[in-house]
Design a protein around this motif. Structure first.
Motif, short mmCIF file in Angstrom:
data_model
loop_
_atom_site.label_atom_id
_atom_site.label_comp_id
_atom_site.label_asym_id
_atom_site.label_seq_id
_atom_site.Cartn_x
_atom_site.Cartn_y
_atom_site.Cartn_z
N VAL A 39 0.84 -1.21 0.00
CA VAL A 39 0.00 0.00 0.00
C VAL A 39 0.87 1.26 0.00
O VAL A 39 0.59 2.22 -0.73
CB VAL A 39 -0.99 -0.02 1.19
CG1 VAL A 39 -1.70 1.32 1.33
CG2 VAL A 39 -1.99 -1.15 1.03
N THR A 40 1.95 1.24 0.76
CA THR A 40 2.88 2.38 0.77
C THR A 40 3.45 2.63 -0.62
O THR A 40 3.52 3.77 -1.08
CB THR A 40 4.01 2.14 1.79
OG1 THR A 40 3.44 1.97 3.09
CG2 THR A 40 4.99 3.29 1.82
N THR A 41 3.82 1.56 -1.30
CA THR A 41 4.36 1.68 -2.67
C THR A 41 3.33 2.28 -3.62
O THR A 41 3.65 3.16 -4.42
CB THR A 41 4.83 0.31 -3.18
OG1 THR A 41 5.86 -0.16 -2.32
CG2 THR A 41 5.35 0.40 -4.61
N ARG A 42 2.09 1.82 -3.52
CA ARG A 42 1.04 2.36 -4.40
C ARG A 42 0.82 3.85 -4.17
O ARG A 42 0.73 4.63 -5.12
CB ARG A 42 -0.27 1.61 -4.18
CG ARG A 42 -0.28 0.24 -4.79
CD ARG A 42 -1.65 -0.40 -4.68
NE ARG A 42 -1.55 -1.78 -5.13
CZ ARG A 42 -2.20 -2.79 -4.58
NH1 ARG A 42 -3.01 -2.58 -3.57
NH2 ARG A 42 -2.04 -4.01 -5.04
N VAL A 43 0.73 4.25 -2.90
CA VAL A 43 0.53 5.67 -2.60
C VAL A 43 1.70 6.49 -3.12
O VAL A 43 1.52 7.53 -3.76
CB VAL A 43 0.35 5.89 -1.08
CG1 VAL A 43 0.40 7.37 -0.73
CG2 VAL A 43 -0.94 5.28 -0.59
N CYS A 44 2.91 6.00 -2.86
CA CYS A 44 4.10 6.72 -3.32
C CYS A 44 4.09 6.86 -4.85
O CYS A 44 4.41 7.93 -5.38
CB CYS A 44 5.36 5.99 -2.84
SG CYS A 44 6.87 6.85 -3.29
N ARG A 45 3.72 5.80 -5.54
CA ARG A 45 3.70 5.84 -7.01
C ARG A 45 2.71 6.89 -7.51
O ARG A 45 3.03 7.69 -8.38
CB ARG A 45 3.35 4.46 -7.57
CG ARG A 45 3.46 4.42 -9.10
CD ARG A 45 3.16 3.06 -9.74
NE ARG A 45 3.62 1.93 -8.97
CZ ARG A 45 2.81 0.98 -8.47
NH1 ARG A 45 1.51 1.05 -8.65
NH2 ARG A 45 3.31 -0.04 -7.81
N TRP A 46 1.49 6.91 -6.93
CA TRP A 46 0.50 7.91 -7.35
C TRP A 46 1.00 9.33 -7.10
O TRP A 46 0.88 10.20 -7.96
CB TRP A 46 -0.82 7.72 -6.62
CG TRP A 46 -1.85 6.94 -7.39
CD1 TRP A 46 -2.39 7.26 -8.60
CD2 TRP A 46 -2.45 5.70 -7.00
NE1 TRP A 46 -3.29 6.31 -8.98
CE2 TRP A 46 -3.35 5.33 -8.01
CE3 TRP A 46 -2.31 4.88 -5.89
CZ2 TRP A 46 -4.13 4.18 -7.95
CZ3 TRP A 46 -3.08 3.74 -5.83
CH2 TRP A 46 -3.97 3.40 -6.85
#
Length: 184
Positions: free
Chosen positions: A42-49
């Motif tokens: 989830v952290t990776t997804r938020v960071c990517r967005w």
């Protein structure tokens, strides 16, 4: 009777990066437990967005992981917090770039992704610290509950769930993250 010396933000910086994530609260070093796979995803997804939005529109820097922010709270001027993801606007970057050491003041956006072992009292204290330290927007993401609580500097908060969308509001105008995509 001996008294334990208070650790300062400078002392914490001198400890170095090492293998342990640390924060500084009331002069004491707090070690943060490593996180699990869902938290990391989830952290990776938020960071990517966030990173993709900032690359397209500019406006600052997205930081992930162990970046420390010295919040300069009245009762604890050396308090250092390290959100899972943060955004710092260009207007807050000295000379247009990030400092070598900890970032002074709260980030414009602080993102905390909850783990099953997080203490709710500690999470609420972090939210309060960020807001008192100048953060304009805090997202507390609960992957297991598939929800996000948005806290604003004006004291308002809102709980979001799929199919709602998370918005960057005035911190990251135009940013929209569908919660259904965040919690796939």
């Amino acid at each position: 009777m001996s008294t334990k010396a208070r650790v300062t933000a400078e002392d914490l910086w001198r400890l170095g990066e090492g293998d342990v994530r640390r924060e500084l609260v009331d002069g004491e070093v707090i070690e943060i437990t490593p996180v699990g796979g869902l938290h990391g995803e989830v952290t990776t997804r938020v960071c990517r967005w966030l990173a993709e939005h900032v690359e397209r529109h500019g406006g600052g820097e997205v930081l992930v992981g162990d970046v420390g922010f010295v919040l300069h709270l009245p009762a604890d001027p050396d308090r250092v917090r390290a959100p899972d993801v943060a955004f710092v606007s260009s207007s807050r970057l000295p000379e247009g770039r990030l400092p070598l050491g900890f970032v002074p003041g709260g980030p414009d956006l602080a993102v905390e992704v909850l783990s099953p072992t997080d203490n709710p009292v500690d999470v609420q204290q972090k939210v309060r610290d960020y807001l008192e330290g100048g953060t304009r927007l805090v997202w507390v993401i609960a992957p297991q509950a598939k929800s996000v609580t948005v806290y604003r500097a004006d004291g308002t908060a809102r709980l979001l769930r799929p199919p709602e969308e998370l918005e960057g509001e005035d911190v990251l105008p135009g940013l929209i993250i569908p919660l259904a995509d965040l919690f796939r």
